[in-house]
Scaffold this motif. Structure first.
Motif, mmCIF file in Angstrom:
data_model
loop_
_atom_site.group_PDB
_atom_site.id
_atom_site.type_symbol
_atom_site.label_atom_id
_atom_site.label_comp_id
_atom_site.label_asym_id
_atom_site.label_seq_id
_atom_site.Cartn_x
_atom_site.Cartn_y
_atom_site.Cartn_z
ATOM 1 N N ASN A 105 9.202 -44.399 -7.044
ATOM 2 C CA ASN A 105 7.945 -44.669 -6.328
ATOM 3 C C ASN A 105 7.742 -43.665 -5.204
ATOM 4 O O ASN A 105 8.628 -43.462 -4.366
ATOM 5 N N ALA A 106 6.553 -43.066 -5.195
ATOM 6 C CA ALA A 106 6.111 -42.196 -4.091
ATOM 7 C C ALA A 106 7.117 -41.096 -3.780
ATOM 8 O O ALA A 106 7.337 -40.765 -2.604
ATOM 9 N N ALA A 107 7.721 -40.566 -4.815
ATOM 10 C CA ALA A 107 8.744 -39.533 -4.602
ATOM 11 C C ALA A 107 8.499 -38.279 -5.449
ATOM 12 O O ALA A 107 8.779 -37.174 -4.987
ATOM 13 N N LEU A 108 7.964 -38.438 -6.657
ATOM 14 C CA LEU A 108 7.870 -37.270 -7.552
ATOM 15 C C LEU A 108 6.969 -36.185 -6.955
ATOM 16 O O LEU A 108 7.172 -34.999 -7.229
ATOM 17 N N HIS A 109 5.982 -36.571 -6.130
ATOM 18 C CA HIS A 109 5.097 -35.534 -5.570
ATOM 19 C C HIS A 109 5.809 -34.659 -4.536
ATOM 20 O O HIS A 109 5.277 -33.632 -4.128
ATOM 21 N N TRP A 110 7.002 -35.075 -4.089
ATOM 22 C CA TRP A 110 7.781 -34.239 -3.166
ATOM 23 C C TRP A 110 8.667 -33.258 -3.923
ATOM 24 O O TRP A 110 9.261 -32.364 -3.315
ATOM 25 N N MET A 111 8.812 -33.435 -5.240
ATOM 26 C CA MET A 111 9.751 -32.599 -6.021
ATOM 27 C C MET A 111 8.959 -31.473 -6.679
ATOM 28 O O MET A 111 8.610 -31.522 -7.851
ATOM 29 N N PHE A 136 3.273 -42.069 -8.350
ATOM 30 C CA PHE A 136 3.249 -41.070 -7.280
ATOM 31 C C PHE A 136 1.816 -40.597 -7.086
ATOM 32 O O PHE A 136 0.888 -41.150 -7.680
ATOM 33 N N GLY A 137 1.642 -39.583 -6.239
ATOM 34 C CA GLY A 137 0.293 -39.135 -5.919
ATOM 35 C C GLY A 137 -0.322 -38.329 -7.049
ATOM 36 O O GLY A 137 0.259 -37.351 -7.508
ATOM 37 N N GLY A 138 -1.516 -38.756 -7.481
ATOM 38 C CA GLY A 138 -2.232 -38.023 -8.530
ATOM 39 C C GLY A 138 -3.267 -37.083 -7.932
ATOM 40 O O GLY A 138 -3.494 -37.065 -6.703
ATOM 41 N N GLY A 140 -6.103 -35.305 -6.290
ATOM 42 C CA GLY A 140 -7.057 -35.800 -5.287
ATOM 43 C C GLY A 140 -6.431 -36.758 -4.281
ATOM 44 O O GLY A 140 -7.116 -37.250 -3.380
ATOM 45 N N ASN A 141 -5.125 -36.994 -4.422
ATOM 46 C CA ASN A 141 -4.454 -37.898 -3.479
ATOM 47 C C ASN A 141 -4.654 -37.411 -2.040
ATOM 48 O O ASN A 141 -4.514 -36.216 -1.769
ATOM 49 N N ILE A 142 -4.967 -38.336 -1.173
ATOM 50 C CA ILE A 142 -5.166 -38.072 0.271
ATOM 51 C C ILE A 142 -5.910 -36.742 0.512
ATOM 52 O O ILE A 142 -5.579 -35.992 1.448
ATOM 53 N N ALA A 143 -6.932 -36.469 -0.310
ATOM 54 C CA ALA A 143 -7.543 -35.132 -0.311
ATOM 55 C C ALA A 143 -8.036 -34.659 1.060
ATOM 56 O O ALA A 143 -7.752 -33.519 1.454
ATOM 57 N N PRO A 165 4.075 -29.327 0.857
ATOM 58 C CA PRO A 165 5.248 -29.914 0.198
ATOM 59 C C PRO A 165 4.900 -30.793 -0.998
ATOM 60 O O PRO A 165 5.777 -31.477 -1.521
ATOM 61 N N TRP A 166 3.633 -30.838 -1.423
ATOM 62 C CA TRP A 166 3.222 -31.865 -2.381
ATOM 63 C C TRP A 166 2.671 -31.306 -3.678
ATOM 64 O O TRP A 166 2.011 -30.274 -3.703
ATOM 65 N N TYR A 167 2.906 -32.068 -4.733
ATOM 66 C CA TYR A 167 2.413 -31.770 -6.079
ATOM 67 C C TYR A 167 1.657 -33.013 -6.545
ATOM 68 O O TYR A 167 2.267 -34.065 -6.751
ATOM 69 N N PHE A 168 0.347 -32.907 -6.679
ATOM 70 C CA PHE A 168 -0.475 -34.045 -7.098
ATOM 71 C C PHE A 168 -1.187 -33.675 -8.403
ATOM 72 O O PHE A 168 -2.351 -33.244 -8.386
ATOM 73 N N PRO A 169 -0.529 -33.836 -9.544
ATOM 74 C CA PRO A 169 -1.121 -33.398 -10.808
ATOM 75 C C PRO A 169 -2.153 -34.395 -11.338
ATOM 76 O O PRO A 169 -2.178 -35.562 -10.944
ATOM 77 N N ASN A 203 0.033 -41.233 13.514
ATOM 78 C CA ASN A 203 1.343 -41.778 13.125
ATOM 79 C C ASN A 203 1.662 -41.400 11.679
ATOM 80 O O ASN A 203 2.804 -41.077 11.338
ATOM 81 N N TRP A 204 0.639 -41.486 10.827
ATOM 82 C CA TRP A 204 0.820 -41.083 9.419
ATOM 83 C C TRP A 204 1.266 -39.618 9.367
ATOM 84 O O TRP A 204 2.211 -39.262 8.664
ATOM 85 N N LEU A 205 0.564 -38.781 10.139
ATOM 86 C CA LEU A 205 0.877 -37.342 10.116
ATOM 87 C C LEU A 205 2.296 -37.092 10.618
ATOM 88 O O LEU A 205 3.057 -36.337 9.999
ATOM 89 N N THR A 207 4.779 -39.084 10.587
ATOM 90 C CA THR A 207 5.798 -39.695 9.735
ATOM 91 C C THR A 207 5.892 -39.010 8.377
ATOM 92 O O THR A 207 6.999 -38.811 7.848
ATOM 93 N N LEU A 208 4.746 -38.650 7.802
ATOM 94 C CA LEU A 208 4.734 -38.259 6.385
ATOM 95 C C LEU A 208 4.354 -36.805 6.120
ATOM 96 O O LEU A 208 4.453 -36.350 4.980
ATOM 97 N N ALA A 209 3.920 -36.095 7.139
ATOM 98 C CA ALA A 209 3.491 -34.703 6.903
ATOM 99 C C ALA A 209 4.414 -33.714 7.606
ATOM 100 O O ALA A 209 4.002 -32.619 7.996
ATOM 101 N N PRO A 247 -7.282 -42.236 1.662
ATOM 102 C CA PRO A 247 -7.719 -42.295 0.260
ATOM 103 C C PRO A 247 -6.603 -41.896 -0.716
ATOM 104 O O PRO A 247 -6.585 -40.779 -1.235
ATOM 105 N N TYR A 248 -5.711 -42.824 -0.933
ATOM 106 C CA TYR A 248 -4.616 -42.566 -1.880
ATOM 107 C C TYR A 248 -5.139 -42.612 -3.321
ATOM 108 O O TYR A 248 -6.031 -43.407 -3.649
ATOM 109 N N VAL A 249 -4.572 -41.777 -4.159
ATOM 110 C CA VAL A 249 -4.810 -41.820 -5.610
ATOM 111 C C VAL A 249 -3.437 -41.960 -6.258
ATOM 112 O O VAL A 249 -2.541 -41.144 -6.007
ATOM 113 N N ARG A 250 -3.255 -43.000 -7.039
ATOM 114 C CA ARG A 250 -1.939 -43.239 -7.654
ATOM 115 C C ARG A 250 -1.947 -42.893 -9.129
ATOM 116 O O ARG A 250 -2.890 -43.243 -9.860
ATOM 117 N N LEU A 251 -0.897 -42.212 -9.541
ATOM 118 C CA LEU A 251 -0.664 -41.921 -10.950
ATOM 119 C C LEU A 251 0.555 -42.755 -11.340
ATOM 120 O O LEU A 251 1.601 -42.649 -10.698
HETATM 121 C C1 BEZ Z 1 1.982 -40.613 -1.229
HETATM 122 O O1 BEZ Z 1 1.018 -40.413 -1.963
HETATM 123 O O2 BEZ Z 1 2.726 -41.579 -1.389
HETATM 124 C C2 BEZ Z 1 2.250 -39.653 -0.121
HETATM 125 C C3 BEZ Z 1 1.564 -38.479 -0.066
HETATM 126 C C4 BEZ Z 1 1.837 -37.579 0.944
HETATM 127 C C5 BEZ Z 1 2.777 -37.875 1.887
HETATM 128 C C6 BEZ Z 1 3.447 -39.058 1.830
HETATM 129 C C7 BEZ Z 1 3.188 -39.959 0.824
#
Ligand code: BEZ
Length: 258
Positions: A105-111, A136-138, A140-143, A165-169, A203-205, A207-209, A247-251
């Motif tokens: 969960n929520a990990a493949l886009h980091w690889m 994971f993020g598809g 357009g995720n968090i575009a 750092p992200w791959y959103f296919p 906080n999101w930025l 923590t996650l960016a 605006p998350y997009v989940r694959l």
């Molecule tokens: C996610 O889609 O879960 C995500 C995207 C970017 C950073 C952290 C999480």
């Protein structure tokens, strides 16, 4: 990510900050554990287990689950929950046909180095017929957030391609990659999931960016970068009551090893 003055050093995650500001990441994916449908006694690998919230949920169903994460801080946090976890990179899985299922969960886009290598490693780790269930993020995720991070980094002389750092296919692209990697697709979805954030987008930025923020020295430079990204996002992502919505997009998919 924890703060550091050395922008060249990879930084570990800050598990406490993650627990405060990103708890929704595992919480909103609990239904993925239903897709996995773990059975008692099954051997399951949780790839990119983070701090182990869903690893624990899988273990609670009686499966024998091993969490793997590149972050030592997350592995420590997962072990503190009582789950088995080790530090490892998803590109370098060394398992041979020893798992009934791989969950992620929520990990493949980091690889991002080589997504096909990750798929090959998962396939090697599974027994024939074993399942790979992931979200994971598809595309357009968090575009808007992604674009603001890239644009504001470029405006400050950084190369966003070096930091990103992200791959959103797209669903189609990733399903093709799974099939080329020796999987058959059982079910698949790509859906928008507008996500109310528990606090301010800064906080999101923070923590996650991390990989973007680390390009700027801790202190004034980093604060100015975060403030500029935040300012760009207000019109699109912050409503009149001050609630931020990302605006998350989940694959999401279930695939079986051929
Ligand atoms: C996610 O889609 O879960 C995500 C995207 C970017 C950073 C952290 C999480």
């Amino acid at each position: 990510m924890s703060a550091s003055d050395d922008v060249s050093a990879p930084e570990d995650w800050d598990a406490g900050q993650y627990a405060r500001h990103a708890r929704f990441v595992p919480e909103l994916a609990r239904s993925l554990v239903d897709w996995l449908a773990p059975e008692a006694g099954e051997r399951i690998l949780d790839l990119g287990c983070g701090d182990g919230v869903l690893t624990q949920a899988i273990a609670a169903r009686g499966a024998r689950v091993l969490g793997v994460d590149r972050s030592p801080a997350f592995v420590t946090a997962a072990r503190d929950r009582g789950v088995e976890a080790i530090v490892g990179d998803g590109h370098e899985l060394q398992y041979e046909q020893c798992f009934d299922a791989v969950f992620s969960n929520a990990a493949l886009h980091w690889m991002i180095t080589d997504p096909q290598a990750v798929i090959r490693g998962v396939a090697r780790a599974l027994r024939t017929g074993g399942r790979f269930v992931a979200e994971f993020g598809g595309e357009g995720n968090i575009a808007p957030i992604h674009a603001a991070l890239r644009d504001e980094a470029a405006a400050r002389g950084r190369d966003p391609d070096q930091l990103d750092p992200w791959y959103f296919p797209s669903l189609e692209t990733y399903m093709d990659q799974l099939e080329s990697g020796g999987f058959s697709i059982v079910r698949k979805e790509c859906f928008e999931r507008p996500t109310p954030l528990p606090g301010d987008v800064s906080n999101w930025l923070q923590t996650l960016a991390g990989p973007f923020l680390q390009a700027f020295e801790v202190g004034t430079a980093r604060e100015a970068y975060v403030a500029a990204v935040r300012a760009r996002l207000i019109p699109e992502l912050c409503d009149n009551s001050g609630q931020w919505i990302a605006p998350y997009v989940r694959l999401r998919f279930e695939a079986r090893k051929n």
